[in-house]
Each structure stands twice: as structure tokens, then as C-alpha cells.
Design an enzyme around this catalytic site. Structure first.
Site, PDB file in Angstrom:
ATOM      1  N   GLU A   1     -81.548  13.959  54.587  1.00  0.00           N
ATOM      2  CA  GLU A   1     -80.805  15.138  55.025  1.00  0.00           C
ATOM      3  C   GLU A   1     -81.714  16.365  54.919  1.00  0.00           C
ATOM      4  O   GLU A   1     -82.385  16.525  53.897  1.00  0.00           O
ATOM      5  CB  GLU A   1     -79.557  15.377  54.170  1.00  0.00           C
ATOM      6  CG  GLU A   1     -78.690  16.499  54.752  1.00  0.00           C
ATOM      7  CD  GLU A   1     -77.406  16.747  53.960  1.00  0.00           C
ATOM      8  OE1 GLU A   1     -77.164  16.063  52.955  1.00  0.00           O
ATOM      9  OE2 GLU A   1     -76.669  17.647  54.375  1.00  0.00           O
TER      10      GLU A   1
ATOM     11  N   GLY B   1     -80.813  19.208  44.176  1.00  0.00           N
ATOM     12  CA  GLY B   1     -80.133  18.614  43.022  1.00  0.00           C
ATOM     13  C   GLY B   1     -79.960  17.113  43.165  1.00  0.00           C
ATOM     14  O   GLY B   1     -80.337  16.350  42.270  1.00  0.00           O
ATOM     15  N   ALA B   2     -79.397  16.694  44.266  1.00  0.00           N
ATOM     16  CA  ALA B   2     -79.105  15.281  44.460  1.00  0.00           C
ATOM     17  C   ALA B   2     -78.710  15.048  45.912  1.00  0.00           C
ATOM     18  O   ALA B   2     -78.524  16.002  46.672  1.00  0.00           O
ATOM     19  CB  ALA B   2     -77.970  14.837  43.550  1.00  0.00           C
ATOM     20  N   MET B   3     -78.567  13.768  46.282  1.00  0.00           N
ATOM     21  CA  MET B   3     -78.262  13.443  47.676  1.00  0.00           C
ATOM     22  C   MET B   3     -77.293  12.272  47.763  1.00  0.00           C
ATOM     23  O   MET B   3     -77.487  11.258  47.123  1.00  0.00           O
ATOM     24  CB  MET B   3     -79.578  13.137  48.412  1.00  0.00           C
ATOM     25  CG  MET B   3     -79.391  12.743  49.858  1.00  0.00           C
ATOM     26  SD  MET B   3     -78.649  14.086  50.832  1.00  0.00           S
ATOM     27  CE  MET B   3     -77.752  13.150  52.048  1.00  0.00           C
TER      28      MET B   3
ATOM     29  N   ASN C   1     -76.535   9.844  49.771  1.00  0.00           N
ATOM     30  CA  ASN C   1     -76.740   8.669  50.629  1.00  0.00           C
ATOM     31  C   ASN C   1     -75.687   7.603  50.344  1.00  0.00           C
ATOM     32  O   ASN C   1     -75.374   7.321  49.198  1.00  0.00           O
ATOM     33  CB  ASN C   1     -78.117   8.068  50.347  1.00  0.00           C
ATOM     34  CG  ASN C   1     -79.187   9.109  50.225  1.00  0.00           C
ATOM     35  OD1 ASN C   1     -79.441   9.842  51.160  1.00  0.00           O
ATOM     36  ND2 ASN C   1     -79.793   9.204  49.054  1.00  0.00           N
TER      37      ASN C   1
ATOM     38  N   HIS D   1     -69.874  15.737  42.540  1.00  0.00           N
ATOM     39  CA  HIS D   1     -70.120  16.271  43.883  1.00  0.00           C
ATOM     40  C   HIS D   1     -70.634  15.177  44.828  1.00  0.00           C
ATOM     41  O   HIS D   1     -70.080  14.981  45.910  1.00  0.00           O
ATOM     42  CB  HIS D   1     -71.128  17.421  43.794  1.00  0.00           C
ATOM     43  CG  HIS D   1     -71.437  18.073  45.100  1.00  0.00           C
ATOM     44  ND1 HIS D   1     -70.817  19.222  45.523  1.00  0.00           N
ATOM     45  CD2 HIS D   1     -72.292  17.717  46.098  1.00  0.00           C
ATOM     46  CE1 HIS D   1     -71.282  19.556  46.716  1.00  0.00           C
ATOM     47  NE2 HIS D   1     -72.182  18.659  47.080  1.00  0.00           N
ATOM     48  N   GLU D   2     -71.670  14.476  44.418  1.00  0.00           N
ATOM     49  CA  GLU D   2     -72.251  13.457  45.309  1.00  0.00           C
ATOM     50  C   GLU D   2     -71.262  12.327  45.530  1.00  0.00           C
ATOM     51  O   GLU D   2     -71.137  11.807  46.642  1.00  0.00           O
ATOM     52  CB  GLU D   2     -73.573  12.921  44.749  1.00  0.00           C
ATOM     53  CG  GLU D   2     -74.630  13.977  44.421  1.00  0.00           C
ATOM     54  CD  GLU D   2     -74.863  14.997  45.518  1.00  0.00           C
ATOM     55  OE1 GLU D   2     -74.706  14.658  46.712  1.00  0.00           O
ATOM     56  OE2 GLU D   2     -75.180  16.166  45.195  1.00  0.00           O
TER      57      GLU D   2
ATOM     58  N   HIS E   1     -68.632  13.280  48.049  1.00  0.00           N
ATOM     59  CA  HIS E   1     -69.144  13.269  49.424  1.00  0.00           C
ATOM     60  C   HIS E   1     -68.847  11.938  50.118  1.00  0.00           C
ATOM     61  O   HIS E   1     -68.837  11.871  51.343  1.00  0.00           O
ATOM     62  CB  HIS E   1     -70.663  13.460  49.428  1.00  0.00           C
ATOM     63  CG  HIS E   1     -71.109  14.892  49.599  1.00  0.00           C
ATOM     64  ND1 HIS E   1     -70.550  15.744  50.528  1.00  0.00           N
ATOM     65  CD2 HIS E   1     -72.091  15.610  48.988  1.00  0.00           C
ATOM     66  CE1 HIS E   1     -71.169  16.921  50.466  1.00  0.00           C
ATOM     67  NE2 HIS E   1     -72.103  16.866  49.536  1.00  0.00           N
TER      68      HIS E   1
ATOM     69  N   GLU F   1     -69.924  20.575  52.750  1.00  0.00           N
ATOM     70  CA  GLU F   1     -70.432  21.171  51.512  1.00  0.00           C
ATOM     71  C   GLU F   1     -69.414  22.093  50.843  1.00  0.00           C
ATOM     72  O   GLU F   1     -69.196  22.015  49.630  1.00  0.00           O
ATOM     73  CB  GLU F   1     -71.762  21.885  51.756  1.00  0.00           C
ATOM     74  CG  GLU F   1     -72.915  20.958  52.152  1.00  0.00           C
ATOM     75  CD  GLU F   1     -73.163  19.808  51.182  1.00  0.00           C
ATOM     76  OE1 GLU F   1     -72.633  19.841  50.054  1.00  0.00           O
ATOM     77  OE2 GLU F   1     -73.884  18.855  51.564  1.00  0.00           O
TER      78      GLU F   1
HETATM   79  N1  B3K Z   1     -76.314  17.130  50.820  1.00  0.00           N
HETATM   80  C1  B3K Z   1     -77.414  17.357  49.916  1.00  0.00           C
HETATM   81  C2  B3K Z   1     -78.260  18.505  50.302  1.00  0.00           C
HETATM   82  C3  B3K Z   1     -79.367  18.161  51.205  1.00  0.00           C
HETATM   83  C4  B3K Z   1     -80.284  19.350  51.400  1.00  0.00           C
HETATM   84  C5  B3K Z   1     -81.320  19.108  52.421  1.00  0.00           C
HETATM   85  N2  B3K Z   1     -82.238  20.221  52.537  1.00  0.00           N
HETATM   86  C6  B3K Z   1     -76.948  17.555  48.520  1.00  0.00           C
HETATM   87  C7  B3K Z   1     -75.548  17.966  48.369  1.00  0.00           C
HETATM   88  O1  B3K Z   1     -75.129  19.017  48.778  1.00  0.00           O
HETATM   89  O2  B3K Z   1     -74.792  17.186  47.852  1.00  0.00           O
HETATM   90 ZN    ZN Z   2     -73.138  18.482  48.827  1.00  0.00          ZN
END
Ligand code: B3K
Ligand code: ZN
Length: 899
Positions: A125, A265-267, A269, A301-302, A305, A324
């Protein structure tokens, strides 16, 4: 200025994809020097799309082979221009086979496939997937992925990707493979792989439905003693989303992997969340209470998502806040629910609002201001902002305020019912809320399209004879780049009225039957530029408590007297406004002290600024109110800590026409010292009452006590006397957790204590192996009161410092530039010269991180002409740098643009 200005992308130019993807099969032969990627994409033409060409994005790739429906294409069959590979005249059904190579070891941008401490990770991302293969890399193209990973078995014993592991085995030459299949369609930005020498803590977890899932937290070998809190947070997140939103984990396996080199911070996926170590690793020895709370929030948070972002995703990147803003709102609510108590919820709310005001309000007032749903961008990575995230969360919160908690839940249910599996827009979300709640939310759209922080000016008129109180609210919004005039917002304003004794009045609005009057807080809906609301049956002139709970992200103006503020501090039943009253009182005092400092400086007095300030007429309203709060045992210690914390230098700066960092600093320090003197006995008692040697627990009650104790210690340290030094030294020596240890070290570092140097050195040698703690060590020194540019330059030469690791870069450079304003804005411009060097250095290795640092000067127009001149020079120096990245170029160009 460089001439090849990168193009601007506009929201209005959105066009549907020309082809949709059904399946994606990928094979990776992982080698750090050169990784080969074979991709087979099955696609179908979008019958509705205007364009016909197949469009694939690719960056920094070597294209080895390209085949369409079995036929190898030559350079004549396609063209590559501006990072897009176009194939004209392809049939409606297409199988593309693409072979590319990339160089993970050389990838310092940490986007796409890269190596960190010998292991492979990905970050896709927003647009990192195109650094792995040519692909229709846009969020509205979703496909089902099967991924085959092949690598050396000794070096990379663990091979992970999204979804379920369906096959694994050995290969010749000491290699092995693992095949993963993700059962859900996803956009490419949610793709991930991890390969390396990692270990995990794992647990089976039973969902409410009875289905069992496998949870794993993957880390490097030495960190297995730091995963429990992340695992607990994950389980709590899963349960919370079931209970609060009826959303179940849709996979059989959910993995979190920690990596030391990470841009953010984190992602999230799908099924394979990749995390900055900072938001995974914790034990009492290395992590503070704030770290514990952050880990819980980011894990939540992750995880959240998975529904808000992954199951329902964004049609295009302009809609980023769709996932977000909503997911930040969800993680805020999760953290609040985890604390449980009403006062705990209030503490969390205050914390969140502080972030908004400290970071988002300035963004909204500067050259990078943009709506929650931006209209254009040059580099999307620059739009992962506090506006999109935190203001976006406030916008979502306002739906809940307007529709009620149940109404909001109905809206969420409808949103998933309508859009599960789709890529949608912020308008779709608003429509679900409006339809489920049967409300007209047309005007509410302006929260998405207009930038800037609205001001709401309130005034009251009490009619003793009629026993009515008329509250008039008037809204306006300052101009922002590209938006001169604003239309009125739909603003929920929660209001209460306090009687002479500080009790809430039951509220009835004119025209209502009195029966409805049990409510003591009413949400008024301000939709016009100016509107009046009349309360009836108001027996005496009340004190209004406006914008309770911070019901909208606006700046409220009301002409409170000092006495009224002290009264609200003592009595308001709304804890947010109770805290707010103290902040208003303190801000007022700090601003007048700042002006006094400036006056003293100008008069060229030989006497010190302090003696001038000391001679000012003493005002005890604030001291008395703070003393009362400090000693009020009925209040949560965490809440008392928030009240005792004075508005930051940045917050005060925002209140000034022309920012004077040194005057603000002197004023704030003076006030802290004065308060420490006046309250010393009370502070000492509070210190003793809240200092406990028992076993460490990060729960809200215990961390609240530590927070109060440590803010008290920081006040006592202002006295810089032997007693304070001893207290800090003892706490430093005896602490059994990082919260107390770090607070004590900071108290020492900011003092003239003799043991200060040694304490810093001991700390370093004790934690040399703990990267996250060494980050804290750098930050503490960069933000110390005695630090200047030279201190930071010296630290930057320390063997443990490197710009290549984003956490380390942030710990020293960002902390100094953003967290030590009086030193950074040194009058000789030395801070700016340092800033320019660092931005330029980072620009070459990691544009995303460089662009973040570039933002430190974006409010340069708010300073004195002399400082402006120096800042402009530094900005121009960066602007003139050859090979400026798109990321940095956008920030610098917008900063320098005419107002
Ligand atoms: N969705 C990712 C953020 C990605 C940033 C890319 N530059 C983390 C988050 O908001 O959970
Ligand atoms: Zn996020």
C-alpha cells in the site's frame, strides 16, 4: 527548481479499469540480490470501460518476458511510458504471463519487496505492488491470489503469504517451497509475503460461532519474550469486533509479523499483517505504558481493517478515509471499551483530541491542507495524513453522534450488506448511514469536500424574566489552498448548562414539551452560518458547557471569564469539558506570559526575563484550580495527569499570529517552575501516594497512577534542587519498568543533577541490544531542554545512529525538528540547515520518510520575517536538489507556493 514537475492526479478524472482481474498466480524465487517473479493473470475486459488498452503499472522492474494468451509479446506489441505498460487490441478474455526481476537487497525505499535484517518483507500500500510485477495496481481491481514461494531453506525457513497454507515441501539444492492461497478477492495493495528466519507465538482461538482459528505472532528469535501483549490485543480485537459490530474473522489463520525496518506503523495485508516492531514488541523491561496502549490500538486497527478496508475497500485512493477514518474511529472505540470505565473513556477521548489539535489543526491551517477526501495529489503516500486519518475518524464519530450508537450500527450493517466484496466511495458510506438512519445527510458531505478547521463562535443571552437562555452559534471556516469560500457545515454541538452549584440543568428547547426534559446534554445541529437555540425553564443564569465530548472537530470560541473556567474545572459533569476548561485557563496564562517575555526582550532589559516575569502580578486562578484537581482523590489519576499537563508549545504556537518559539518556551518553562514552587508540598504528597513498588501491570488504573506520579516528578524536577535530583535518581535506580525508568531519566536529563551523564550512559549500555529502547534514548536527548543543533549533530555521529532505519531516523531527527521547537527554530537558522541536509540525504534512500520530514517547515509563513527568510532558503535548497523524489517535490512545492 527542477523542471520535470511530476503530474497531478485529480479525483474528477477517475475512470473505471479497462480490464478486471479474476485470478492471480505468482511464483517467487527469492534471492536478496535478484528475485525472479513469475505472474499469471487471468483478466476480462470491462464492458463499461471507455478505453480498451490493457494498462499495467510497473516501477523499477526488469521485464524478462511477457506473454498474452500463450504468445510472447515483443517490444512492438506494447509500449511502456511513465510507468504504464499498455497493450492495445487485446481480446476480451486474456491470460497474461509476466516475468520480472527485482533487487530486494538494494531496495531502501521499503516499498515493494525488500530485505530487513536478512529477511524478506513486502509493503504494497499504496502503490508498492507495481515494484514487484507489472499489474493493474489500483484498489478497484480485485483478484484471487495463489502464491508459490521458493527460497533457501536454511536462510529462510519460514515462508508466509496471505490466506491459507495449502502445500509445502523440499526442493533440490537446499531450497524449499510453500504455496499459499487467499480465498478472498483482494486488491493488490493487500498482497504480502514474508520469508526468513523467524519464530512465532501461536494460539488456537475459538470464535463466538464456535469455529477455531489459528493466531500467530512472528518475530526474530530473541524477541519471543515480547509477544504476549500483541497476542492478547489480537484476541481482544477479535472478540470486540464480534460484540460491537457483529463482524467475525473470515479466515482460519491470522498472522502478525514484526519487522524492524518499516516506513509506518503497520499494514493490514489480508491474513498477514506486517508490523513495525515498535507496535508489537513489549515487556515491562523495554516498553512504556504508552507503548502498551499503542500496541493494543494498532493491533486493533489493523485487525479491524479486515472488514473496513479489506472486505469493503476503496474505489480509488482519494477515498482513503473511507477505510482509514472509519478504522481509526473503530480502534479509538475499541481502546475506550477496553478501559471500560466512563472516566477511562474520557481520558482516551482527551488523548485523541490532543493528537487532533496538536497535528491536524496545524495541517488544516497550512499549505498542505486538504479535505478528508482530497481532490488531487501528486504522490498518494503524502496523503496518509492526520486529516485523512484523525479528522476522518472525527467525521465518522459525528455520524454516531447524530444517529446514536444503535443508529450508527444499523448504518454499518447496511454498509456491509450493500458493499461486501466491493471497492466503494465515501459517498457510499454516507448513503448507508443516511438510509439506515432515515436522515438527510446531504450537507454532511461538506465534511469530506471542504478543508480547514471550522470555527464556531458561541454567545448567550439570559432573560431572567422569561427564564430563557438563548444560545447563538455562528460558524465560519478559514480559506485553504484552492478553496477560498466555504459553505456551512452540518455540526453536532453537544451542550449542557450548569447551575450555580455546578449541577446540570434538565434541558428543554423552546417548542418542546417539558416531559422530554430529562436530558442534561443536548446535541444541537448547527447547519446554517448562524443559528440560535432557546432553552426554556432556566431558573437562573447558568454557565454553558459547549461542545461536550468534543462533539465536532471545530475550534470553539466563547468568552469565558477566568472564574467561569475555574468553575467548570471543578464541576462540569462532562469530563472532556472539565479538562478543556483547564486548558483554556492555562492557554490564556501562557499567552500573556509569552507576550511579557517578548516585551521584556524588546525593552532590552539587563535583568533576566525571569525576573520580569516574576514581577508580573500574580494570578492564582490557575494554581488554585490545579491544586484542587491534583488533590481530588475522587478523580482518576489518569485524568488528573491530563489536567496537570500544560498545553504544548505547539498548541500555544497555534494561538499566535506570529509564532515566537523561544518566547513560548520561556513562558511555558516559567509557568511550570512557578507551579512547581507553589504546589511543591501537594506535588510531593501526590508523588508518594502514587508511587508503588509492586509488580508491573499495564492496565489503565496502574498506568494512570504512573502517569500522574511521573508528571508530578517532572514538575518537581523543574525546581532543580537536591530533593528533586534524589527523587529522580532513586526512581531511575529502582524502577522495575520502562515507564518509570524513562520518566526518571528524562527528569535527570533535563536537570543539572550530577548523575545525569552517568545515568544516560548506563541506560545505553544496559539496553544496547534493544533497538526500540535505544530509539527512546535518542529521542530523550533530542527533546531535552538543553539540546541544541550541535547536540543532535553529535548524536547523529553516534555508532548506533543510522538514517536507513526509519524508527532511528524518527527517534533523533524528527524528534528534534518537530518536538523541540525552541532549539530547532534557533535564530541563526542552524536548525534549518540541519533539516535540509537530512531531507536531502533521506530523499536518496527513502522518499516516503524524507517527505514526512520535509513537512517540518511547511508552516514557515507563521514565523517572524527573519526566521521566514531562513526557512525559505532551506526550502529552496531542497527544491534545487537534483533527483528530487515525487514525494519530497510535492511537499516542498506546496510549501513554497504563493498563498
Ligand atoms: N494502511 C496502512 C498505511 C499504508 C501507508 C502507505 N504509505 C496502515 C494503516 O493505516 O493501517
Ligand atoms: Zn489504517
Amino acid at each position: 527548481m527542477r523542471t520535470d514537475t511530476p503530474p497531478t492526479i485529480y479525483r474528477k478524472d477517475y475512470a473505471a479499469p479497462t480490464y478486471f482481474v479474476d485470478t492471480v498466480e505468482m511464483g517467487f524465487d527469492l534471492e536478496p540480490e535478484l528475485t525472479r517473479v513469475a505472474t499469471r493473470i487471468v483478466m476480462q475486459r470491462n464492458p463499461a470501460a471507455a478505453g480498451r488498452d490493457i494498462e499495467l503499472y510497473g516501477e523499477e522492474l526488469e521485464l524478462v518476458q511477457l506473454r498474452l494468451n500463450g504468445k510472447t509479446l515483443t517490444a512492438r506489441d506494447y509500449r511502456i511510458q511513465g510507468g504504464i505498460l499498455r497493450i492495445a487490441g487485446a481480446p476480451a478474455k486474456v491470460t497474461l504471463e509476466i516475468e520480472t526481476t527485482t533487487q530486494p537487497q538494494r531496495n531502501t525505499s521499503l516499498m515493494g519487496l525488500y530485505v530487513s535484517n536478512g529477511n524478506f518483507f513486502t509493503q504494497c500500500e499504496a502503490e508498492g505492488f507495481r515494484k514487484i510485477t507489472y499489474f493493474p495496481d489500483r484498489p478497484d481491481v480485485m483478484g484471487k491470489y495463489t502464491v508459490m514461494l521458493r527460497a533457501d531453506k536454511k536462510l529462510y525457513p519460514v515462508l508466509l503469504s496471505n490466506g491459507n497454507l495449502i502445500e509445502e515441501g523440499d526442493l533440490p539444492g537446499g531450497r524449499h517451497y510453500a504455496k499459499w492461497e487467499d480465498p478472498f478477492k483482494k486488491p493488490s495493495y493487500l498482497f504480502a509475503l514474508v520469508a526468513g528466519n523467524l519464530v512465532c507465538q501461536e494460539e488456537k482461538y475459538k470464535l463466538q460461532s464456535g469455529r477455531e482459528v489459528l493466531l500467530q505472532v512472528w518475530v526474530e528469535e530473541g524477541n519471543l519474550d515480547k509477544t504476549q501483549h500483541a497476542m492478547d490485543s489480537l484476541k481482544n480485537s477479535i472478540r470486540w469486533d464480534e460484540e460491537r459490530f457483529g463482524l467475525e474473522l473470515d479466515l482460519d489463520r491470522f498472522m502478525i509479523v514484526a519487522v524492524g525496518d518499516f516506513n509506518m506503523g503497520a499494514m493490514e495485508n489480508k491474513g498477514l499483517n506486517i508490523f513495525n516492531t515498535k507496535f508489537v514488541l513489549a515487556n515491562p523491561r523495554i516498553a512504556t505504558d504508552v507503548d502498551y496502549a499503542n500496541i493494543e490500538a494498532v493491533v486493533g486497527h489493523e485487525y479491524f481493517h479486515n472488514w473496513t478496508g479489506n472486505r469493503v475497500t476503496c474505489r480509488d485512493w482519494f477515498q482513503l478515509s473511507l477505510k482509514e477514518g472509519l478504522t481509526v474511529f473503530r480502534d479509538q472505540e475499541f481502546s475506550a471499551d477496553m478501559i471500560g470505565s466512563d472516566s477511562g473513556r474520557a481520558v482516551k477521548r482527551i488523548d485523541d483530541v490532543r493528537v487532533l489539535r496538536q497535528a491536524q489543526f496545524p495541517e488544516d491551517a497550512g499549505p498542505m491542507a486538504h479535505p478528508v477526501r482530497p481532490d488531487s495529489f501528486v504522490e498518494i503516500n503524502n496523503f496518509y495524513t492526520v486529516t485523512v486519518y484523525e479528522k476522518g475518524a472525527e467525521v465518522v464519530r459525528m455520524y454516531q453522534t447524530l444517529l446514536g450508537r444503535d443508529g450508527f450500527r444499523k448504518g454499518m450493517d447496511l454498509y456491509f450488506q450493500r458493499h461486501d466484496g466491493q471497492a466503494v466511495t465515501c459517498d457510499d458510506f454516507r448513503a448507508a448511514m443516511a438510509d439506515a438512519g432515515k436522515r438527510d445527510l446531504k450537507q454532511f458531505e461538506r465534511w469530506y469536500s471542504q478543508a480547514g478547521t471550522p470555527r464556531v463562535a458561541a454567545s448567550v443571552r439570559y432573560d431572567a424574566k422569561a427564564k430563557t437562555l438563548e444560545l447563538t452559534l455562528e460558524q465560519s471556516c478559514p480559506p485553504t489552498p484552492g478553496q477560498k469560500k466555504k459553505l456551512p457545515f452540518h455540526i453536532p454541538v453537544a451542550v449542557g448548562l450548569l447551575d450555580r452549584k455546578g449541577r446540570d440543568l434538565a434541558l428543554t428547547l423552546a417548542g418542546e414539551k417539558t416531559a422530554k426534559s430529562a436530558a442534561t446534554t443536548r446535541v444541537l445541529e448547527l447547519t446554517q452560518a448562524k443559528q440560535s437555540f432557546t432553552f426554556t425553564n432556566v431558573a437562573e443564569k447558568p454557565v454553558p458547557s459547549i461542545l461536550r465530548g468534543f462533539s465536532a472537530p471545530v475550534a470553539l470560541e466563547y468568552d469565558y471569564s477566568d472564574a467561569e473556567l475555574a468553575f467548570l474545572m471543578a464541576h462540569d459533569s462532562d469530563p472532556f469539558n472539565r479538562w478543556e476548561a483547564g486548558q483554556r485557563l492555562a492557554t490564556r496564562r501562557l499567552l500573556s506570559l509569552t507576550i511579557a517575555v517578548q516585551a521584556a526582550r524588546q525593552s532590552g532589559h539587563v535583568v533576566s526575563v525571569d525576573s520580569v516575569l516574576n514581577s508580573l502580578q500574580h494570578d492564582s486562578a490557575l494554581t488554585d484550580a490545579l491544586r484542587a484537581t491534583l488533590n481530588d482523590a475522587s478523580l482518576d489519576p489518569a485524568f488528573r495527569e491530563l489536567v496537570l499537563t500544560l498545553p504544548s508549545e505547539t498548541m500555544i504556537a497555534e494561538q499566535m499570529e506570529v509564532i515566537d518559539p523561544q518566547a513560548i518556551h520561556a513562558a511555558r518553562q516559567f509557568l511550570r517552575r512557578t507551579l512547581a514552587k507553589e504546589l511543591s508540598a501537594d506535588l510531593l504528597k501526590a508523588y508518594r501516594d502514587n508511587h508503588h513498588g509492586g509488580a508491573y501491570s499495564p492496565d489503565a488504573a496502574s498506568s494512570g497512577k504512573r502517569a500522574l506520579k511521573n508528571v508530578v516528578l517532572s514538575y518537581l524536577a523543574e525546581l532543580d534542587d537536591e530533593q528533586a535530583h534524589t527523587l529522580a535518581q532513586q526512581q531511575c535506580d529502582n524502577a522495575n519498568n520502562m515507564t518509570d525508568r524513562l520518566a526518571a531519566l528524562a527528569a535527570l536529563a533535563n536537570s543539572g543533577a550530577t548523575g545525569k551523564r552517568k545515568a544516560l550512559e548506563d541506560f545505553y549500555s544496559e539496553f544496547e541490544q534493544e533497538a526500540l529502547v535505544i530509539d527512546k534514548w535518542f529521542t530523550l536527548q533530542a527533546t531535552a531542554r538543553t539540546a541544541d543543533v550541535e547536540t543532535v549533530r553529535t548524536l547523529a555521529r553516534h555508532p548506533a545512529f543510522t538514517l536507513k532505519n526509519p524508527n532511528r531516523a524518527r527517534s533523533l531527527i524528527f524528534s528534534f525538528c518537530n518536538g523541540n521547537p525552541s532549539a530547532f527554530h534557533a535564530l541563526d537558522g542552524s536548525g534549518y540547515a540541519f533539516w535540509a541536509e537530512q531531507v536531502i540525504a533521506l530523499n536518496g534512500s527513502n522518499p516516503q520518510v524524507a517527505a514526512r520530514l520535509a513537512r517540518s517547515l511547511d508552516r514557515w509563513r507563521k514565523y517572524s520575517p527573519a526566521l521566514q527568510e531562513r526557512m525559505r532558503n532551506a526550502l529552496r535548497q531542497v527544491a534545487d536538489t537534483p533527483k528530487l523524489s515525487r514525494d519530497v517535490a510535492e511537499v516542498i512545492t506546496k510549501s513554497l507556493a504563493d498563498k
